[in-house]
Design a protein around this motif. Structure first.
Motif, PDB file in Angstrom:
ATOM      1  N   LEU A  17      32.330  14.517 -10.549  1.00 26.18           N
ATOM      2  CA  LEU A  17      33.198  14.962 -11.649  1.00 26.18           C
ATOM      3  C   LEU A  17      34.241  15.915 -11.097  1.00 26.18           C
ATOM      4  N   SER A  18      35.442  15.836 -11.658  1.00 24.91           N
ATOM      5  CA  SER A  18      36.548  16.637 -11.143  1.00 24.91           C
ATOM      6  C   SER A  18      37.252  17.394 -12.259  1.00 24.91           C
ATOM      7  N   ALA A  19      38.275  18.114 -11.864  1.00 23.32           N
ATOM      8  CA  ALA A  19      39.120  18.819 -12.823  1.00 23.32           C
ATOM      9  C   ALA A  19      40.213  17.860 -13.286  1.00 23.32           C
ATOM     10  N   GLY A  20      40.328  17.661 -14.583  1.00 27.36           N
ATOM     11  CA  GLY A  20      41.375  16.795 -15.111  1.00 27.36           C
ATOM     12  C   GLY A  20      41.035  15.328 -15.003  1.00 27.36           C
ATOM     13  N   GLY A  21      42.063  14.516 -14.929  1.00 25.93           N
ATOM     14  CA  GLY A  21      41.886  13.067 -14.907  1.00 25.93           C
ATOM     15  C   GLY A  21      41.495  12.543 -13.543  1.00 25.93           C
ATOM     16  N   CYS A  22      41.284  11.266 -13.480  1.00 26.99           N
ATOM     17  CA  CYS A  22      40.766  10.609 -12.279  1.00 26.99           C
ATOM     18  C   CYS A  22      41.727  10.710 -11.095  1.00 26.99           C
ATOM     19  N   PHE A  63      37.620  23.255 -10.608  1.00 20.29           N
ATOM     20  CA  PHE A  63      36.189  23.095 -10.420  1.00 20.29           C
ATOM     21  C   PHE A  63      35.837  21.615 -10.447  1.00 20.29           C
ATOM     22  N   GLY A  64      34.876  21.274  -9.632  1.00 14.59           N
ATOM     23  CA  GLY A  64      34.336  19.920  -9.608  1.00 14.59           C
ATOM     24  C   GLY A  64      32.862  20.003  -9.253  1.00 14.59           C
ATOM     25  N   VAL A  65      32.138  18.952  -9.518  1.00 10.25           N
ATOM     26  CA  VAL A  65      30.731  18.904  -9.142  1.00 10.25           C
ATOM     27  C   VAL A  65      30.377  17.505  -8.643  1.00 10.25           C
ATOM     28  N   VAL A  66      29.364  17.459  -7.813  1.00  8.88           N
ATOM     29  CA  VAL A  66      28.772  16.192  -7.387  1.00  8.88           C
ATOM     30  C   VAL A  66      27.303  16.275  -7.754  1.00  8.88           C
ATOM     31  N   LEU A  67      26.880  15.389  -8.630  1.00  2.00           N
ATOM     32  CA  LEU A  67      25.480  15.320  -9.041  1.00  2.00           C
ATOM     33  C   LEU A  67      24.869  14.092  -8.383  1.00  2.00           C
ATOM     34  N   PHE A  68      23.687  14.268  -7.796  1.00  2.00           N
ATOM     35  CA  PHE A  68      23.059  13.141  -7.132  1.00  2.00           C
ATOM     36  C   PHE A  68      21.554  13.257  -7.205  1.00  2.00           C
ATOM     37  N   SER A  69      20.901  12.140  -7.007  1.00  2.00           N
ATOM     38  CA  SER A  69      19.444  12.093  -7.028  1.00  2.00           C
ATOM     39  C   SER A  69      18.943  11.568  -5.702  1.00  2.00           C
ATOM     40  N   LEU A  70      17.963  12.250  -5.149  1.00  2.00           N
ATOM     41  CA  LEU A  70      17.382  11.826  -3.874  1.00  2.00           C
ATOM     42  C   LEU A  70      16.158  10.930  -4.083  1.00  2.00           C
ATOM     43  N   SER A  71      15.761  10.767  -5.351  1.00  2.00           N
ATOM     44  CA  SER A  71      14.573   9.944  -5.593  1.00  2.00           C
ATOM     45  C   SER A  71      14.953   8.634  -6.272  1.00  2.00           C
ATOM     46  N   ALA A 124      35.998   5.839  -9.589  1.00  2.00           N
ATOM     47  CA  ALA A 124      36.621   6.588 -10.683  1.00  2.00           C
ATOM     48  C   ALA A 124      35.876   7.889 -10.964  1.00  2.00           C
ATOM     49  N   MET A 125      36.630   8.924 -11.319  1.00  2.00           N
ATOM     50  CA  MET A 125      36.058  10.228 -11.610  1.00  2.00           C
ATOM     51  C   MET A 125      36.475  10.685 -13.001  1.00  2.00           C
ATOM     52  N   SER A 126      35.520  11.190 -13.740  1.00  2.00           N
ATOM     53  CA  SER A 126      35.805  11.808 -15.030  1.00  2.00           C
ATOM     54  C   SER A 126      35.856  13.318 -14.841  1.00  2.00           C
ATOM     55  N   SER A 127      36.305  13.999 -15.866  1.00  2.00           N
ATOM     56  CA  SER A 127      36.336  15.460 -15.806  1.00  2.00           C
ATOM     57  C   SER A 127      34.983  16.038 -16.193  1.00  2.00           C
ATOM     58  N   LEU A 128      34.729  17.264 -15.787  1.00  2.00           N
ATOM     59  CA  LEU A 128      33.511  17.959 -16.177  1.00  2.00           C
ATOM     60  C   LEU A 128      33.426  18.053 -17.694  1.00  2.00           C
ATOM     61  N   GLU A 129      34.547  18.361 -18.330  1.00  2.00           N
ATOM     62  CA  GLU A 129      34.583  18.509 -19.786  1.00  2.00           C
ATOM     63  C   GLU A 129      34.241  17.211 -20.503  1.00  2.00           C
ATOM     64  N   ALA A 130      34.611  16.066 -19.922  1.00  2.00           N
ATOM     65  CA  ALA A 130      34.304  14.771 -20.538  1.00  2.00           C
ATOM     66  C   ALA A 130      32.797  14.548 -20.631  1.00  2.00           C
ATOM     67  N   TYR A 131      32.041  15.207 -19.773  1.00  2.00           N
ATOM     68  CA  TYR A 131      30.586  15.116 -19.798  1.00  2.00           C
ATOM     69  C   TYR A 131      29.950  16.286 -20.539  1.00  2.00           C
ATOM     70  N   GLY A 132      30.773  17.070 -21.235  1.00  2.00           N
ATOM     71  CA  GLY A 132      30.261  18.167 -22.046  1.00  2.00           C
ATOM     72  C   GLY A 132      29.915  19.419 -21.270  1.00  2.00           C
ATOM     73  N   ILE A 133      30.416  19.542 -20.056  1.00  2.00           N
ATOM     74  CA  ILE A 133      30.130  20.728 -19.248  1.00  2.00           C
ATOM     75  C   ILE A 133      31.134  21.819 -19.588  1.00  2.00           C
ATOM     76  N   HIS A 134      30.630  22.982 -19.949  1.00  2.00           N
ATOM     77  CA  HIS A 134      31.467  24.147 -20.264  1.00  2.00           C
ATOM     78  C   HIS A 134      31.760  24.845 -18.933  1.00  2.00           C
ATOM     79  N   VAL A 135      32.940  24.632 -18.385  1.00  2.00           N
ATOM     80  CA  VAL A 135      33.273  25.063 -17.035  1.00  2.00           C
ATOM     81  C   VAL A 135      33.220  26.583 -16.889  1.00  2.00           C
ATOM     82  N   LEU A 136      33.664  27.327 -17.874  1.00  2.00           N
ATOM     83  CA  LEU A 136      33.615  28.788 -17.803  1.00  2.00           C
ATOM     84  C   LEU A 136      32.167  29.262 -17.660  1.00  2.00           C
TER      85      LEU A 136
END
Length: 83
Positions: A18-23, A75-83, A43-55
């Motif tokens: 997820l990134s800041a702003g559009g893809c 701000f951006g995030v990378v979420l991943f699963s190792l399992s 493709a990348m969505s914004s953090l806000e599009a996933y309901g993340i309150h960035v502040l």
């Protein structure tokens, strides 16, 4: 640029970048013409599009949301699963 290929290259295929702003991966975006996304795997969505309150996220991570006059912080995030 999406970090997803880096994770996939390491065998981690459950990744959400997820990134800041559009893809911004494609120029011009095919969605503008009403066509399907040309690269849904990148493709990348914004953090806000996933309901993340960035502040709040920044505060919980011990990061400053506002870093002074004439400064823009992204701000951006990378979420991943190792399992």
């Amino acid at each position: 640029q999406s970090l997803r290929p880096v994770f996939v290259g390491e065998g981690i295929d459950r990744v959400l970048h997820l990134s800041a702003g559009g893809c911004g991966i494609c120029r011009p975006c095919t969605k503008i013409k009403g066509e399907p996304c040309a690269h849904p795997d990148l493709a990348m969505s914004s953090l806000e599009a996933y309901g993340i309150h960035v502040l709040k996220l920044a505060a919980r991570a011990g990061m400053k949301y506002i870093n002074g006059a004439n400064t823009v912080t992204y701000f951006g995030v990378v979420l991943f699963s190792l399992s």
